[in-house]
Design a protein around this motif. Structure first.
Motif, PDB file in Angstrom:
ATOM      1  N   ARG A 554       0.732  -1.198   0.190  1.00  0.00           N
ATOM      2  CA  ARG A 554      -0.027  -0.081  -0.158  1.00  0.00           C
ATOM      3  C   ARG A 554       0.764   1.344   0.055  1.00  0.00           C
ATOM      4  NH1 ARG A 554      -3.027  -2.497   4.410  1.00  0.00           N
ATOM      5  NH2 ARG A 554      -5.246  -3.318   3.520  1.00  0.00           N
ATOM      6  N   LEU A 555       0.506   2.167  -1.006  1.00  0.00           N
ATOM      7  CA  LEU A 555       1.236   3.581  -0.923  1.00  0.00           C
ATOM      8  C   LEU A 555       0.475   4.751  -0.518  1.00  0.00           C
ATOM      9  CD1 LEU A 555       3.410   3.119  -4.318  1.00  0.00           C
ATOM     10  CD2 LEU A 555       3.954   2.352  -2.015  1.00  0.00           C
ATOM     11  N   PHE A 556       0.867   5.466   0.250  1.00  0.00           N
ATOM     12  CA  PHE A 556      -0.035   6.353   0.799  1.00  0.00           C
ATOM     13  C   PHE A 556       0.516   7.812   0.444  1.00  0.00           C
ATOM     14  CE2 PHE A 556      -0.534   3.042   3.629  1.00  0.00           C
ATOM     15  CZ  PHE A 556      -1.601   2.960   4.195  1.00  0.00           C
ATOM     16  N   GLY A 557      -0.275   8.707   0.181  1.00  0.00           N
ATOM     17  CA  GLY A 557       0.034  10.137  -0.209  1.00  0.00           C
ATOM     18  C   GLY A 557      -0.937  11.151  -0.072  1.00  0.00           C
ATOM     19  N   GLY A 558      -0.734  12.286   0.190  1.00  0.00           N
ATOM     20  CA  GLY A 558      -1.560  13.185   0.402  1.00  0.00           C
ATOM     21  C   GLY A 558      -1.175  14.597   0.783  1.00  0.00           C
ATOM     22  N   VAL A 559      -2.045  15.691   0.630  1.00  0.00           N
ATOM     23  CA  VAL A 559      -1.521  16.872   0.708  1.00  0.00           C
ATOM     24  C   VAL A 559      -2.692  17.751   1.123  1.00  0.00           C
ATOM     25  CG1 VAL A 559      -2.042  17.803  -1.718  1.00  0.00           C
ATOM     26  CG2 VAL A 559      -0.426  18.943  -0.128  1.00  0.00           C
ATOM     27  N   ARG A 560      -2.418  18.852   2.138  1.00  0.00           N
ATOM     28  CA  ARG A 560      -3.151  19.945   2.669  1.00  0.00           C
ATOM     29  C   ARG A 560      -2.839  21.211   2.174  1.00  0.00           C
ATOM     30  NH1 ARG A 560      -7.671  19.931   6.437  1.00  0.00           N
ATOM     31  NH2 ARG A 560      -7.888  22.281   7.559  1.00  0.00           N
ATOM     32  N   PHE A 561      -3.669  22.010   1.937  1.00  0.00           N
ATOM     33  CA  PHE A 561      -3.670  23.507   1.715  1.00  0.00           C
ATOM     34  C   PHE A 561      -4.567  23.974   2.550  1.00  0.00           C
ATOM     35  CE2 PHE A 561      -5.003  27.794   0.247  1.00  0.00           C
ATOM     36  CZ  PHE A 561      -3.593  28.241   0.278  1.00  0.00           C
ATOM     37  N   GLY A 562      -3.992  24.867   3.776  1.00  0.00           N
ATOM     38  CA  GLY A 562      -4.965  25.475   4.781  1.00  0.00           C
ATOM     39  C   GLY A 562      -4.639  26.924   4.767  1.00  0.00           C
ATOM     40  N   THR A 563      -5.593  27.473   5.548  1.00  0.00           N
ATOM     41  CA  THR A 563      -5.419  28.912   5.888  1.00  0.00           C
ATOM     42  C   THR A 563      -5.499  29.022   7.094  1.00  0.00           C
ATOM     43  OG1 THR A 563      -7.535  29.626   5.311  1.00  0.00           O
ATOM     44  CG2 THR A 563      -5.971  29.821   3.843  1.00  0.00           C
ATOM     45  N   SER A 564      -5.094  30.114   8.155  1.00  0.00           N
ATOM     46  CA  SER A 564      -5.359  30.415   9.387  1.00  0.00           C
ATOM     47  C   SER A 564      -5.527  31.930   9.525  1.00  0.00           C
ATOM     48  CB  SER A 564      -4.334  29.965  10.305  1.00  0.00           C
ATOM     49  OG  SER A 564      -4.656  30.189  11.646  1.00  0.00           O
ATOM     50  N   ASN A 565      -6.876  32.282  10.040  1.00  0.00           N
ATOM     51  CA  ASN A 565      -7.141  33.637  10.156  1.00  0.00           C
ATOM     52  C   ASN A 565      -7.446  34.039  11.693  1.00  0.00           C
ATOM     53  OD1 ASN A 565      -9.271  35.894  10.559  1.00  0.00           O
ATOM     54  ND2 ASN A 565      -8.007  36.536   8.487  1.00  0.00           N
ATOM     55  N   SER A 566      -6.678  34.773  12.355  1.00  0.00           N
ATOM     56  CA  SER A 566      -7.021  35.327  13.601  1.00  0.00           C
ATOM     57  C   SER A 566      -7.250  36.781  13.629  1.00  0.00           C
ATOM     58  CB  SER A 566      -5.605  34.946  14.499  1.00  0.00           C
ATOM     59  OG  SER A 566      -4.514  35.348  14.098  1.00  0.00           O
ATOM     60  N   TYR A 567      -8.255  36.935  14.680  1.00  0.00           N
ATOM     61  CA  TYR A 567      -8.702  38.368  14.690  1.00  0.00           C
ATOM     62  C   TYR A 567      -8.821  38.870  16.112  1.00  0.00           C
ATOM     63  CZ  TYR A 567     -11.548  42.525  14.945  1.00  0.00           C
ATOM     64  OH  TYR A 567     -11.732  43.978  15.151  1.00  0.00           O
ATOM     65  N   SER A 568      -8.280  39.963  16.667  1.00  0.00           N
ATOM     66  CA  SER A 568      -8.447  40.525  18.002  1.00  0.00           C
ATOM     67  C   SER A 568      -9.043  41.808  18.044  1.00  0.00           C
ATOM     68  CB  SER A 568      -7.048  40.652  18.921  1.00  0.00           C
ATOM     69  OG  SER A 568      -7.162  40.994  20.007  1.00  0.00           O
ATOM     70  N   PRO A 569     -10.250  42.118  18.692  1.00  0.00           N
ATOM     71  CA  PRO A 569     -10.997  43.282  18.648  1.00  0.00           C
ATOM     72  C   PRO A 569     -10.132  44.243  19.459  1.00  0.00           C
ATOM     73  CG  PRO A 569     -12.510  41.719  18.828  1.00  0.00           C
ATOM     74  CD  PRO A 569     -11.144  40.872  18.754  1.00  0.00           C
ATOM     75  N   LEU A 570      -9.593  43.697  20.592  1.00  0.00           N
ATOM     76  CA  LEU A 570      -8.907  44.604  21.439  1.00  0.00           C
ATOM     77  C   LEU A 570      -7.638  45.236  20.834  1.00  0.00           C
ATOM     78  CD1 LEU A 570      -8.848  45.815  24.406  1.00  0.00           C
ATOM     79  CD2 LEU A 570      -7.113  43.850  24.851  1.00  0.00           C
ATOM     80  N   ALA A 571      -6.753  44.249  20.023  1.00  0.00           N
ATOM     81  CA  ALA A 571      -5.500  44.878  19.276  1.00  0.00           C
ATOM     82  C   ALA A 571      -6.031  45.352  17.873  1.00  0.00           C
ATOM     83  CB  ALA A 571      -4.825  43.908  19.131  1.00  0.00           C
ATOM     84  N   ASN A 572      -7.356  45.274  17.579  1.00  0.00           N
ATOM     85  CA  ASN A 572      -7.849  45.644  16.132  1.00  0.00           C
ATOM     86  C   ASN A 572      -6.934  44.959  15.227  1.00  0.00           C
ATOM     87  OD1 ASN A 572      -9.498  46.817  14.379  1.00  0.00           O
ATOM     88  ND2 ASN A 572      -8.405  48.709  14.484  1.00  0.00           N
ATOM     89  N   SER A 573      -6.516  43.952  15.337  1.00  0.00           N
ATOM     90  CA  SER A 573      -5.363  43.221  14.230  1.00  0.00           C
ATOM     91  C   SER A 573      -5.967  42.092  13.759  1.00  0.00           C
ATOM     92  CB  SER A 573      -4.035  42.735  15.116  1.00  0.00           C
ATOM     93  OG  SER A 573      -4.315  41.829  15.977  1.00  0.00           O
ATOM     94  N   ASN A 574      -5.737  41.792  12.242  1.00  0.00           N
ATOM     95  CA  ASN A 574      -6.242  40.756  11.532  1.00  0.00           C
ATOM     96  C   ASN A 574      -5.216  39.919  11.004  1.00  0.00           C
ATOM     97  OD1 ASN A 574      -7.575  38.713  10.005  1.00  0.00           O
ATOM     98  ND2 ASN A 574      -9.544  40.060   9.962  1.00  0.00           N
ATOM     99  N   VAL A 575      -4.772  38.695  11.118  1.00  0.00           N
ATOM    100  CA  VAL A 575      -3.684  38.026  10.654  1.00  0.00           C
ATOM    101  C   VAL A 575      -4.085  36.666   9.876  1.00  0.00           C
ATOM    102  CG1 VAL A 575      -1.453  37.047  10.980  1.00  0.00           C
ATOM    103  CG2 VAL A 575      -1.833  39.032  12.517  1.00  0.00           C
ATOM    104  N   THR A 576      -3.619  36.737   8.625  1.00  0.00           N
ATOM    105  CA  THR A 576      -4.007  35.496   7.845  1.00  0.00           C
ATOM    106  C   THR A 576      -2.495  34.688   7.608  1.00  0.00           C
ATOM    107  OG1 THR A 576      -5.951  36.519   6.981  1.00  0.00           O
ATOM    108  CG2 THR A 576      -5.232  34.617   5.726  1.00  0.00           C
ATOM    109  N   GLU A 577      -2.364  33.339   7.692  1.00  0.00           N
ATOM    110  CA  GLU A 577      -1.528  32.657   7.380  1.00  0.00           C
ATOM    111  C   GLU A 577      -1.730  31.612   6.645  1.00  0.00           C
ATOM    112  OE1 GLU A 577       1.978  33.349   8.060  1.00  0.00           O
ATOM    113  OE2 GLU A 577       1.289  34.607   9.852  1.00  0.00           O
TER     114      GLU A 577
END
Length: 753
Positions: A554-577
């Motif tokens: 058995r041969l296994f292979g796979g890939v995932r493309f992902g994003t991560s978005n974080s937002y803090s109202p206090l710091a008023n910052s929005n970061v996407t990775e």
């Protein structure tokens, strides 16, 4: 003479003799023998190349086996044997098929069926009765995928078919051992250990040298703290606990928790099995424990397409100090509904609710005035240093909706939505040395004297959601190849609100004398000092392929493309990775009982723009690499299973805060910039042996060796181990079932950790 005829794949048996005619009809309806045979014959003529398959299913004794599910997966055709073991399948095209026989009382078996005439007699003998082993198996039932495991792996493979180390703690084992906590149950899995219990309130689990691995319920996070603080749960509604060791990035996304590269613990709740059954139990134990539970399931309607299940529990117990008014009280309820509108569709809805109130235990104190040695005061068992009424309150509600739709033989669409709502609040006690010298950082006299305070521990409200959609192909043949694949998308989000309050000094106590647990009424109200809100979300697209070449590779292979978005109202910052995580591996069956496997994957730790180098440029995400290799084997007709895994996990690209020696003072001083480097390394071996030494003697043995070190770091001492990591863990459990008539039904189990 005996004839068979069919209507909607339900079985009718008609016995005829010279004097009378007796009808036996499983569906409480009758059919005319001659007309039915004619209809079947005409149906075959119309179709051209189809036939009727019928037979009888018996045990080796031989005795008929009722209720066996007879399934031709390739055609999506199935039926059930009647009380006498008879079954019938109609409209089967000419050809060769693999027929599956699934029974609760016998190990599932397959047999090859060849249809080349209008009627085919196909009898089957099931030879291997299911013993207790099937239900207590750490690695789950070999022939059946554990429920909801695909919420984590996203593939329809058995644990033994995966290239990952997976252990399943079944409901039967939980019941046998009387487990009431996650830490008790996971002691059956090599290399899993408790990091902290936070005053007996929550359970934080660790694995492979990573503290606080994520603990999920039905595939969704409950407590979203990145340190893996865990949460409480009730075991009356637990069907199994799934432990997946190592990185799960390709299906679960970024490694946002400290312990994510070490694995995942998934608590699976009970759901309908389309059976009519029920039980009520009462547990009475030490410290005035009182715990009634119930579990009832029923199939609704004549067609049997709807099944409802509800289970729940109530528990009241004091702590081990056995002090009145200090203990735990909780209420749990878990209703669920399954619906099969047709033979190709299944929908399951679940609700899980827990209200848990328990005393917070501040523990004991260190009597060493320098706080350099462990002179822990051995607190008498009847002494409690906190206050009556200082409780932690946790309310957890999870909602689950799942569906499956068969599109073609061995091809289906799978979807799921998981929601969790977690509320926690607490008033906790804390102790501080009476006369603390801030310059020396020690208690200068009266080592037993402490100021006692209460604090309103930060209240927390977590809301989490996971939505998955997958197209699944399972062992689709193309020549000598079999393809099992997954292509899907998922969305994850968490909303967190925390509220912090001040603490209040109550009194001064001598811990070596009698301590009052009463809290006076003249206590000020707590003052809100801070409110924090944060939101994180992410989208992932993943694809996996398992290519089986012949019967051995058995041969296994796979890939995932992902994003991560974080937002803090206090710091008023929005970061996407954004990040990409691959997986690759192979499994080779050396012979029937032994397979070798190896794999590589990595996990991503998203980093915000706050991690800047000396020139002010962002360093970007961290990547943690993982290599695994091992064996999976079964022996003596699957009576014993032996598995061993070697892993190597390393992070050589950490974002480390720079530290420079001050030439004037000789002290190491941290700088306000970061660099990529260091070496954080974990490697080790995990060994598990599970099975039956005798038909009525089961065993579970596990051992792990963990070599976890900070090789090159500015924050941690090079060569030191991560906090709370054991070099060795060892677990063993034996269970003996009596088989003589006097003691039949009685079993005795014992184990250690």
């Amino acid at each position: 003479m005996t004839y068979f005829c069919a209507r909607k794949q339900r079985l009718f048996i008609i016995s005829l003799n010279n004097n009378n005619m007796n009808y036996f009809n499983n569906t409480s309806k009758r059919c005319l023998t001659i007309i039915s045979i004619i209809l079947i014959s005409f149906g075959n003529i119309a179709i051209g190349q189809t036939g009727v398959v019928y037979g009888k299913i018996t045990s080796s004794k031989p005795l008929p086996i009722a209720g066996v599910n007879v399934l031709i997966n390739e055609l999506s055709v199935e039926t059930y044997a009647d009380e006498k073991g008879n079954y019938i399948l109609t409209g089967i095209p000419y050809g060769s098929y693999a027929v599956e026989f699934n029974s609760e009382k016998f190990i599932p078996e397959q047999a090859e069926l060849i249809v080349k005439s209008e009627t085919t007699v196909f009898n089957k003998t099931l030879s291997y009765p299911v013993k207790v082993l099937e239900q207590m198996e750490v690695f789950g039932i070999k022939e059946k995928q554990p429920d909801k495991l695909d919420a984590i792996t996203r593939l329809p493979l058995l644990p033994t078919e995966q290239i990952q180390s997976i252990s399943i703690i079944s409901e039967k084992l939980i019941e046998q051992q009387g487990n009431l906590s996650i830490s008790e149950a996971t002691r059956n899995v090599a290399g899993v250990y408790t990091y902290a219990t936070f005053g007996g309130v929550r359970e934080s689990m660790s694995s492979r040298g990573f503290r606080g691995i994520p603990v999920l319920k039905n595939g969704v996070r409950i407590h979203t703290d990145f340190r893996g603080s865990g949460f409480s749960t009730d075991f009356s509604g637990v069907e199994s606990i799934q432990v997946l060791k190592g990185a799960n990035s390709i299906t679960m996304g970024a490694a946002t928790d400290l312990g994510s590269p070490g694995g995942i613990v998934n608590i699976v709740t009970k759901s309908p099995k389309f059976k009519n059954r029920g039980n009520v139990s009462m547990r009475v134990g030490s410290f005035n424990q009182f715990r009634p539970t119930f579990d009832v399931e029923n199939v609704l309607g004549k067609e049997g397409r709807v099944s409802f299940r509800i289970n729940g529990a109530y528990e009241n117990i004091r702590t081990f100090q056995n002090i009145k008014g200090i203990g735990q009280e909780k209420f749990y309820i878990n209703p669920s509904l399954a619906f099969r509108p047709d033979n190709k569709t299944e929908i399951i809805l679940e609700l899980d609710y827990l209200d848990d109130v328990r005393a917070f235990d501040p523990g004991t104190v260190n009597m060493d005035p320098d706080n350099l040695t462990n002179s822990i005061y051995e607190l008498p068992i009847d002494r409690f240093l906190g206050f009556r009424g200082n409780n932690a309150i946790q309310k957890t509600t999870t909602y689950t909706a799942r569906f499956r739709r068969d599109l073609a033989p061995k091809l289906y669409l799978r979807g799921a939505a998981y929601f969790a709502d977690y509320n926690s609040d607490a008033v906790v006690s804390s102790l501080k040395a009476l006369d603390r010298n801030d310059n020396l950082g020690i208690n200068t006299f009266e080592n037993s004297m402490y100021k006692r305070s209460i604090g309103k521990n930060s209240s927390r409200h977590d809301k989490s959601m996971v939505i998955q959609m997958d197209l699944i192909g399972h062992k689709i043949k193309t020549g000598i190849f079999k393809h099992t694949f997954q292509a899907g998308i998922d969305y994850r989000s968490t909303d967190l609100t925390t509220r912090n309050f001040n603490s209040l000094v109550v009194d001064t106590i001598n811990v070596t004398n009698g301590v009052s647990n009463e809290l006076g009424t003249e206590i000020d109200d707590f003052t809100l000092t801070d409110t924090q809100e944060s939101t994180t979300s992410g989208i992932g697209v993943s694809a996996q392929e398992v290519l089986q070449i012949g019967e051995r590779v058995r041969l296994f292979g796979g890939v995932r493309f992902g994003t991560s978005n974080s937002y803090s109202p206090l710091a008023n910052s929005n970061v996407t990775e954004t990040f990409i995580n691959p997986v690759a591996g192979a499994m080779v069956k050396v012979w029937k009982e032994l397979s070798l496997f190896g794999s590589y994957t990595n996990s991503t730790n998203p980093r915000t723009a706050a991690y800047l180098d000396i020139d002010g440029n962002p360093l970007g995400n961290e990547t943690i690499s993982q290599f695994e290799a091992g064996i999976k084997s079964s022996w003596f007709d699957d009576r014993l299973r032996f598995n061993a895994t070697y892993y190597y996990i390393t992070n050589k690209g950490m974002n480390i805060r720079a530290a420079i020696e001050n030439p004037e003072t000789g002290l190491i001083e941290l700088q306000n910039y970061y660099f990529q480097g260091g070496n954080d390394e974990r490697k080790g071996v995990e060994v598990e042996l599970v099975g039956r030494l005798l038909e009525n003697l089961e065993l579970i043995i596990g051992y792990s060796f963990i070599d976890a070190k900070y090789k090159d770091h500015t924050t941690f001492v090079p060569g030191s181990s991560p906090n709370g990591t054991p070099d060795h863990t060892l677990n063993a459990y034996l269970n003996y079932s009596f088989e003589n008539e006097v003691l039949k039904g009685l079993s005795v189990g014992a184990g250690f950790y």
